[in-house]
Design a protein around this motif. Sequence first.
Motif, mmCIF file in Angstrom:
data_model
loop_
_atom_site.group_PDB
_atom_site.id
_atom_site.type_symbol
_atom_site.label_atom_id
_atom_site.label_comp_id
_atom_site.label_asym_id
_atom_site.label_seq_id
_atom_site.Cartn_x
_atom_site.Cartn_y
_atom_site.Cartn_z
ATOM 1 N N ARG A 307 28.182 -30.689 -0.127
ATOM 2 C CA ARG A 307 27.150 -29.781 0.388
ATOM 3 C C ARG A 307 25.812 -30.032 -0.308
ATOM 4 N NH1 ARG A 307 27.575 -25.540 3.527
ATOM 5 N NH2 ARG A 307 29.570 -25.228 4.582
ATOM 6 N N ALA A 308 25.855 -30.245 -1.608
ATOM 7 C CA ALA A 308 24.611 -30.499 -2.343
ATOM 8 C C ALA A 308 23.969 -31.809 -1.888
ATOM 9 C CB ALA A 308 24.900 -30.540 -3.844
ATOM 10 N N ARG A 309 24.769 -32.863 -1.710
ATOM 11 C CA ARG A 309 24.223 -34.143 -1.240
ATOM 12 C C ARG A 309 23.647 -34.001 0.166
ATOM 13 N NH1 ARG A 309 29.423 -36.496 -3.291
ATOM 14 N NH2 ARG A 309 29.012 -37.250 -5.422
ATOM 15 N N GLY A 310 24.344 -33.228 1.011
ATOM 16 C CA GLY A 310 23.838 -33.019 2.361
ATOM 17 C C GLY A 310 22.478 -32.348 2.365
ATOM 18 N N LEU A 311 22.285 -31.371 1.496
ATOM 19 C CA LEU A 311 20.990 -30.695 1.398
ATOM 20 C C LEU A 311 19.914 -31.655 0.889
ATOM 21 C CD1 LEU A 311 22.099 -27.245 -0.077
ATOM 22 C CD2 LEU A 311 21.096 -27.644 2.170
ATOM 23 N N ILE A 312 20.284 -32.494 -0.095
ATOM 24 C CA ILE A 312 19.316 -33.458 -0.643
ATOM 25 C C ILE A 312 18.901 -34.458 0.430
ATOM 26 C CG2 ILE A 312 19.018 -35.342 -2.297
ATOM 27 C CD1 ILE A 312 20.843 -33.747 -4.204
ATOM 28 N N GLU A 313 19.875 -34.960 1.188
ATOM 29 C CA GLU A 313 19.562 -35.944 2.229
ATOM 30 C C GLU A 313 18.667 -35.362 3.310
ATOM 31 O OE1 GLU A 313 23.310 -37.266 3.639
ATOM 32 O OE2 GLU A 313 23.850 -38.324 1.775
ATOM 33 N N VAL A 314 18.946 -34.149 3.738
ATOM 34 C CA VAL A 314 18.144 -33.520 4.791
ATOM 35 C C VAL A 314 16.703 -33.303 4.331
ATOM 36 C CG1 VAL A 314 17.829 -31.381 6.100
ATOM 37 C CG2 VAL A 314 20.081 -32.440 5.968
#
Length: 328
Positions: A307-314
Amino acid sequence: MISTSARLLRLASLLSARPSWTCRELAERIHVTERTVRRDVARLRELGYSVESDPGPWGGYRLRPGAGVVPLVLDDGEALAVAVGLREAALGGVLGGGQEALTALLKLRQVLPRRIAERLGAMDAALAHTPRPEEPQIAPGLLLELAAACRQAQRCSLAYEDGKGRATVREADPYRLVHTGRRWYFVARDVARGEWRTFRADRVTRIRSTGRPVEIPDPPDAAQLVSRAVRAAPWPLTVTVRLPLPLEQALRLIPSTVGSHRADGPDATLVEVGGPDADGLARYLLGLATPLRVLAPDEVRQALLRRARGLIEVNADGAGDADESPPT
């Protein structure tokens, strides 16, 4: 021509509304003579109102601050505003437990004029709260009925659905309502079992008083009872995290009804939190918006990292594509 008692209540209401009034202003607002205002002020003083006055044409009347408690007089709009405010305070949990707000609302509803009570009832039917994710709502009217049962101290018949959807009718001796910040719980003594129980208020479908008064000589600590019951509820998965916070601050961040705490030195706390699955727990931990370390299990740690990586990528490329949606 309004009656003397109604006129006195109107005068008391006006004096409570602002710091000072001239005699002429009061006479115009009540539609009487200035002589009548002076007589009515004298009557209010006899009734215990501390009304001060300044002599002269520019003098006026005012209620002395900090005087003894006197009857509170509200006009229709003020009564409705107070009732709505108490309702929202109870349902939103802004006063912590919410029991006091519910009790005050219950008392106020009993003395509201019918036209105001009907407007409040219509508002109850029209308004809805957005529940937290995966949290059910409870009707304000039912919440007031549960609060009334606690206040009246009478045995009640409780129609209830358990976690498996099984409907039962139980006799219970009501004691307290407890708000955990997530749900309302009804604390009562189960008559058939002879023991104290915590009932989720959103699973109560009906409550009816039997009219039989009950005495509770040795009541439990309702908040602690709910905390223990909530912690003991079986969850498919439990995560252990380390918060870089002293125990007292950790308890404010994650209530005792949600997790089990133990100090890890003076500046850190270990907390165990149960949840439906790894992703649900990761979602909850992210919502805490505080640095923390997942100690176990690894599946929750990996879900949190995804979830944290997904937020960073977005958010890595600034505003990004307006049509993109955050990961779910």
